[in-house]
Design a protein around this motif. Sequence first.
Motif, PDB file in Angstrom:
ATOM      1  N   UNK A   5      33.219  41.655 -25.251  1.00  0.00           N
ATOM      2  CA  UNK A   5      34.017  41.071 -26.330  1.00  0.00           C
ATOM      3  C   UNK A   5      34.229  39.584 -26.085  1.00  0.00           C
ATOM      4  N   UNK A   6      34.537  39.246 -24.846  1.00  0.00           N
ATOM      5  CA  UNK A   6      34.725  37.841 -24.502  1.00  0.00           C
ATOM      6  C   UNK A   6      33.424  37.074 -24.667  1.00  0.00           C
ATOM      7  N   UNK A   7      32.331  37.667 -24.212  1.00  0.00           N
ATOM      8  CA  UNK A   7      31.034  37.003 -24.336  1.00  0.00           C
ATOM      9  C   UNK A   7      30.718  36.755 -25.813  1.00  0.00           C
ATOM     10  N   UNK A   8      30.979  37.771 -26.643  1.00  0.00           N
ATOM     11  CA  UNK A   8      30.690  37.624 -28.068  1.00  0.00           C
ATOM     12  C   UNK A   8      31.556  36.566 -28.728  1.00  0.00           C
ATOM     13  N   UNK A   9      32.684  36.309 -28.114  1.00  0.00           N
ATOM     14  CA  UNK A   9      33.516  35.230 -28.640  1.00  0.00           C
ATOM     15  C   UNK A   9      32.941  33.872 -28.261  1.00  0.00           C
ATOM     16  N   UNK A  10      32.037  33.898 -27.298  1.00  0.00           N
ATOM     17  CA  UNK A  10      31.401  32.646 -26.911  1.00  0.00           C
ATOM     18  C   UNK A  10      31.698  32.203 -25.491  1.00  0.00           C
ATOM     19  N   UNK A  11      32.461  32.993 -24.775  1.00  0.00           N
ATOM     20  CA  UNK A  11      32.816  32.583 -23.417  1.00  0.00           C
ATOM     21  C   UNK A  11      31.649  32.753 -22.463  1.00  0.00           C
ATOM     22  N   UNK A  12      31.524  31.779 -21.596  1.00  0.00           N
ATOM     23  CA  UNK A  12      30.503  31.893 -20.554  1.00  0.00           C
ATOM     24  C   UNK A  12      31.098  31.636 -19.177  1.00  0.00           C
ATOM     25  N   UNK A  13      32.200  30.964 -19.193  1.00  0.00           N
ATOM     26  CA  UNK A  13      32.825  30.593 -17.925  1.00  0.00           C
ATOM     27  C   UNK A  13      34.080  31.441 -17.727  1.00  0.00           C
ATOM     28  N   UNK A  14      33.882  32.574 -17.094  1.00  0.00           N
ATOM     29  CA  UNK A  14      34.953  33.562 -16.983  1.00  0.00           C
ATOM     30  C   UNK A  14      35.353  33.755 -15.534  1.00  0.00           C
ATOM     31  N   UNK A  15      36.641  33.796 -15.311  1.00  0.00           N
ATOM     32  CA  UNK A  15      37.150  34.041 -13.954  1.00  0.00           C
ATOM     33  C   UNK A  15      37.830  35.404 -13.902  1.00  0.00           C
ATOM     34  N   UNK A  16      37.879  35.957 -12.709  1.00  0.00           N
ATOM     35  CA  UNK A  16      38.456  37.292 -12.545  1.00  0.00           C
ATOM     36  C   UNK A  16      39.717  37.240 -11.697  1.00  0.00           C
ATOM     37  N   UNK A  17      40.629  38.118 -12.010  1.00  0.00           N
ATOM     38  CA  UNK A  17      41.770  38.344 -11.125  1.00  0.00           C
ATOM     39  C   UNK A  17      41.806  39.843 -10.879  1.00  0.00           C
ATOM     40  N   UNK A  18      41.556  40.201  -9.660  1.00  0.00           N
ATOM     41  CA  UNK A  18      41.368  41.623  -9.359  1.00  0.00           C
ATOM     42  C   UNK A  18      42.561  42.238  -8.634  1.00  0.00           C
TER      43      UNK A  18
END
Lengths: 371, 371
Positions: free
Chosen positions: A186-199
Amino acid sequence: MQTDPAPRTAPITRPTLADVAALAGVSASTASLAYSGSGPVSDATKERVLAAASELGYAGPDPRGRSLRRGRSGIVGVVLEERVRAAFLDPVKIQMLDGITEGIAPLGAGLLLLTDTGEEGGNAVGIESAPVDAVVLVGCSPRLGHSVEALRRRGIPAVAIEGATGDDVPQISIDNREATRRGAEYLRDLGHTDVALVTLPFDAARTRGPLTPDLERGSTADTASERLLGARDVFPHATGRAAAVSSIEEGLEAGRALLADPAHRPTAVIAQSDLLAAGVIQAAEELGVAVPAELSVLGFDGIRVDGLQHDLTTLVQPSVAKGRAAGEAVVQLLAGEPPESVCFTSTLHVGDTTGPPPRSPSAAGATPSRP
Amino acid sequence: MQTDPAPRTAPITRPTLADVAALAGVSASTASLAYSGSGPVSDATKERVLAAASELGYAGPDPRGRSLRRGRSGIVGVVLEERVRAAFLDPVKIQMLDGITEGIAPLGAGLLLLTDTGEEGGNAVGIESAPVDAVVLVGCSPRLGHSVEALRRRGIPAVAIEGATGDDVPQISIDNREATRRGAEYLRDLGHTDVALVTLPFDAARTRGPLTPDLERGSTADTASERLLGARDVFPHATGRAAAVSSIEEGLEAGRALLADPAHRPTAVIAQSDLLAAGVIQAAEELGVAVPAELSVLGFDGIRVDGLQHDLTTLVQPSVAKGRAAGEAVVQLLAGEPPESVCFTSTLHVGDTTGPPPRSPSAAGATPSRP
DNA sequence: CAGCCCGCTCGAATCGATTCGGCCTAGAAT
DNA sequence: ATTCTAGGCCGAATCGATTCGAGCGGGCTG
């Protein structure tokens, strides 16, 4: 020679079923039958026994003797991976606990709270020695293996919620990886490419800090790992930070670290819990980063977060149903039926914390993959 | 290579201490001593017993037999007045529970969740028959008397949090009346004269609706009554509505009823819990009544309320400390020391939900007692 | 009237561990 | 060398209730 006020009928000791039987003029076995009602006893006798009991102030069969003989204690243990305080701070846990009570309702059993934090000292009632008929292991505790082994040796059936034991223990789980992947897509389809994670934490030490291959490899926490994989399915190179526990504070700290440098700021954060997500949002607010205009935040759990102004975009998991399924599995196990694992699916709830990435990437010649 | 070794010695049944002793070539009593360590046993023997145990897959003494003989089960019961779900929705309860675990920590005992909702059916483990060494009664349950009686007959020591049993049961309480009075005085000093109340339930039926003399007289809930009295100490004629449970929803409903008629609108509401107060505020928002400009709202508890925008003015009570005190009282009781009641004091936290009443009284020639 | 069946009770064994008093043996003291 | 001492270990009783098979008396039937 009496330390206590010795009334005419009450000795130092509490009356036992044998006393009642004697007063009623029947044998202990008959008195027992009168109570359990599982045998043929005349109404007259039963009444006489009950009368004798009330005269003696007998409050019913002692559960200790009963459970020794019957082999069942009527208690189901709930093993939490953390101290009670921590577990009850997590809304997901509470919902599961509630589901469990629903699930085991037909047993009429009580719920005993246990933690598997290390060795139990002295006379402590721990997982090693608790009068339980079965247990529910809640959460993917790193030391789960240890607990399972102890239970197996004691011959106590167990059900695990969110924790792969790899054994004959039935699992109640959700589609952690697939769900996270859907959220990531969903995030990718919104156009995001630079994603960070908090695990969530990966190991027993609850190491806090940047995600490293070492940390990920050494993971003993399946939930964290699965959700990580789901995110990587879409963003193979995504990295981020591990939190020590699922809490707003931890999310805040991780968020500060991730958003500190304006030059290298992700456009979206995938948090592995709603509490962590809330913390990230709080960090963003602190730093003047607008959500969702400048930063999208995705959570996991689908709880309502205390004090959060936003309608969090998150993966909603059926916590109560999970608990209930675990309770039902316990009932089955105790009935001698074969264990049955269940895997629930989560659904993506789109709130107002996600949106397209800002026009100009936060600088840094990142992959401008969109024409 | 046999995961489930059907060794020469292992029948269908689990090994007992006697089996271990036999294999180790010692008597059962010695084996017991080796485990409990409370007697003189040579290291060699102890080691031999442990070796035999591990060979047999013996997981330690069965808690059932042990507790029968010892007379202690190592379990402390927590009696909630509602079903687990409801109790855990109340932040105050959770905090108290956490305090209890702290308090009984030196016992190393487990916590068994119990509810005293009516009779237990069949084999259910209820307050009447649970293998507990002591119990903590949480909350001012209407049927508390019944529970206490059952416990007394069973000879199980108890501690009550917020529930007057009028007996030898130690009480852990707070200054409900005085605290509420202080809050009411604060409102009075701000200039309020027309104050409405939203109370906790008064009876077992959890009757919802307008406060009536009948309802108040028939109260079996001390907390509600005490807080009511505290409010009446300052506003003798104040009336209002009783909620069925402490929740935002109930507060919302009560708030709607109280604020419905613009002609007869109080300038302040004293709610007996923060959740109820939050509901009242929500109702005010719905109806376009500004808080605190047009309506002041006072809560009780001092918890952070989920989703509430305001900093609630409230009476902060030490929930965790209450739980801890209860746990400590249990420890004392079990140690044979005399019961000891404790009464904590609450403090008024002034937030942004209270202020002076609006200039023109809400119409209706109400008592213009201020010159 | 005799025999059989059935319903109610009782005895005794059992669940698994703990505890207390007694016995036995090895080493020490005289 | 004999007695004393003490550490170690065992036997048996106990905790309180449950359960299974046997006994026994009365009512019903042929």
